[in-house]
Write a protein that holds these residues in place. Structure first.
Motif, PDB file in Angstrom:
ATOM      1  N   UNK A   1      70.852  26.941  56.963  1.00 35.20           N
ATOM      2  CA  UNK A   1      69.611  27.257  57.676  1.00 35.20           C
ATOM      3  C   UNK A   1      69.003  28.565  57.181  1.00 35.20           C
ATOM      4  N   UNK A   2      69.838  29.584  57.025  1.00 34.11           N
ATOM      5  CA  UNK A   2      69.344  30.879  56.559  1.00 34.11           C
ATOM      6  C   UNK A   2      68.849  30.756  55.116  1.00 34.11           C
ATOM      7  N   UNK A   3      69.532  29.962  54.312  1.00 28.30           N
ATOM      8  CA  UNK A   3      69.094  29.743  52.929  1.00 28.30           C
ATOM      9  C   UNK A   3      67.694  29.119  52.909  1.00 28.30           C
ATOM     10  N   UNK A   4      67.477  28.126  53.759  1.00 27.56           N
ATOM     11  CA  UNK A   4      66.156  27.487  53.810  1.00 27.56           C
ATOM     12  C   UNK A   4      65.090  28.485  54.256  1.00 27.56           C
ATOM     13  N   UNK A   5      65.386  29.265  55.295  1.00 26.26           N
ATOM     14  CA  UNK A   5      64.429  30.273  55.759  1.00 26.26           C
ATOM     15  C   UNK A   5      64.125  31.294  54.666  1.00 26.26           C
ATOM     16  N   UNK A   6      65.156  31.674  53.933  1.00 32.68           N
ATOM     17  CA  UNK A   6      64.993  32.644  52.860  1.00 32.68           C
ATOM     18  C   UNK A   6      64.045  32.109  51.798  1.00 32.68           C
ATOM     19  N   UNK A   7      64.277  30.883  51.354  1.00 37.61           N
ATOM     20  CA  UNK A   7      63.435  30.340  50.290  1.00 37.61           C
ATOM     21  C   UNK A   7      62.027  30.008  50.782  1.00 37.61           C
ATOM     22  N   UNK A   8      61.881  29.687  52.046  1.00 32.74           N
ATOM     23  CA  UNK A   8      60.529  29.491  52.587  1.00 32.74           C
ATOM     24  C   UNK A   8      59.758  30.813  52.509  1.00 32.74           C
ATOM     25  N   UNK A   9      60.435  31.911  52.817  1.00 29.02           N
ATOM     26  CA  UNK A   9      59.792  33.223  52.724  1.00 29.02           C
ATOM     27  C   UNK A   9      59.520  33.609  51.272  1.00 29.02           C
ATOM     28  N   UNK A  10      60.458  33.304  50.368  1.00 29.72           N
ATOM     29  CA  UNK A  10      60.292  33.667  48.964  1.00 29.72           C
ATOM     30  C   UNK A  10      59.124  32.928  48.315  1.00 29.72           C
ATOM     31  N   UNK A  11      58.808  31.764  48.843  1.00 25.14           N
ATOM     32  CA  UNK A  11      57.699  30.993  48.276  1.00 25.14           C
ATOM     33  C   UNK A  11      56.358  31.686  48.478  1.00 25.14           C
ATOM     34  N   UNK A  12      56.321  32.659  49.364  1.00 26.88           N
ATOM     35  CA  UNK A  12      55.067  33.339  49.668  1.00 26.88           C
ATOM     36  C   UNK A  12      54.938  34.704  49.009  1.00 26.88           C
ATOM     37  N   UNK A  13      55.868  35.037  48.131  1.00 33.87           N
ATOM     38  CA  UNK A  13      55.787  36.330  47.457  1.00 33.87           C
ATOM     39  C   UNK A  13      55.759  36.123  45.947  1.00 33.87           C
TER      40      UNK A  13
ATOM     41  N   UNK B   1      68.572  39.362  42.706  1.00 30.36           N
ATOM     42  CA  UNK B   1      68.862  40.519  43.564  1.00 30.36           C
ATOM     43  C   UNK B   1      67.972  40.485  44.805  1.00 30.36           C
ATOM     44  N   UNK B   2      66.695  40.257  44.614  1.00 30.57           N
ATOM     45  CA  UNK B   2      65.742  40.194  45.727  1.00 30.57           C
ATOM     46  C   UNK B   2      66.102  39.058  46.680  1.00 30.57           C
ATOM     47  N   UNK B   3      66.479  37.918  46.111  1.00 32.98           N
ATOM     48  CA  UNK B   3      66.857  36.758  46.917  1.00 32.98           C
ATOM     49  C   UNK B   3      68.098  37.060  47.750  1.00 32.98           C
ATOM     50  N   UNK B   4      69.117  37.656  47.124  1.00 28.01           N
ATOM     51  CA  UNK B   4      70.343  37.971  47.847  1.00 28.01           C
ATOM     52  C   UNK B   4      70.097  39.011  48.937  1.00 28.01           C
TER      53      UNK B   4
END
Length: 190
Positions: free
Chosen positions: A45-57, A65-68
């Protein structure tokens, strides 16, 4: 990713940088989530939330490093709930997903790894499975490289000590230890 998100919005080209990152590192990041104390499903779940946020930057200078860092911050925020904490403690007996081919020693190592303090477990997972240097881990966790090296060293020492004493396995259904004995040597002349 085909350019559309699950909610129907259209993603822009800035998310293309994170597609390859997801494909190559998702399993490692989920394991990192496990090291941070999340259950497998919580880490997903946290991985999905993380990548949803990363798609907007836009793509950062050091994408992994930024992803981790983003994943770690979201995971730590996620852990703060009381009910999640109770569920995690119940889940701790299944820290890793079992596979049919794993050996008794592998199960013992996984059990010992789950006993380590989170700080040591986190560093060991990032060092061994993510293949980061102490300097990279230090930047990720906002700690000194010496602190990270110490956590790694102390964690490995504990694992080594515990694994030397691991001559048994626990029965998953009853929790009772099962003793493993060395196989007897063949009788000469038979």
């Amino acid at each position: 990713m085909d350019g559309c998100l699950s909610d129907g919005t259209v993603a822009t080209d800035i998310n293309h940088w994170c597609e390859g990152l997801y494909e190559t590192h998702a399993a490692q990041i989920i394991l990192y989530g496990r090291a941070l104390g999340l259950s497998h499903s919580e880490a997903e779940d946290v991985l999905q939330e993380t990548f949803m946020a990363l798609m907007n930057v836009p793509e950062p200078e050091k994408p992994l490093h930024y992803c981790l860092r983003t994943f770690r911050n979201r995971a730590l925020n996620y852990k703060r709930g009381l009910w999640r904490r109770v569920l995690r403690e119940l889940e701790s007996s299944r820290w890793f997903e079992r596979s049919e081919g794993e050996t008794a020693r592998e199960r013992a190592a996984m059990r010992c790894l789950s006993r380590l303090p989170q700080e040591q477990r986190e560093v060991i997972v990032l060092k061994i499975w993510h293949e980061h240097t102490f300097e990279e881990i230090a930047r990720l966790l906002d700690e000194s490289p010496n602190t990270i090296a110490g956590r790694y060293r102390y964690g490995l020492q504990k694992l080594q000590k515990w694994l030397k004493g691991e001559d048994y396995e626990q029965d998953a259904s009853s929790g009772e230890p099962i003793t493993f004995l060395e196989a007897a040597s063949p009788i000469p002349g038979t």
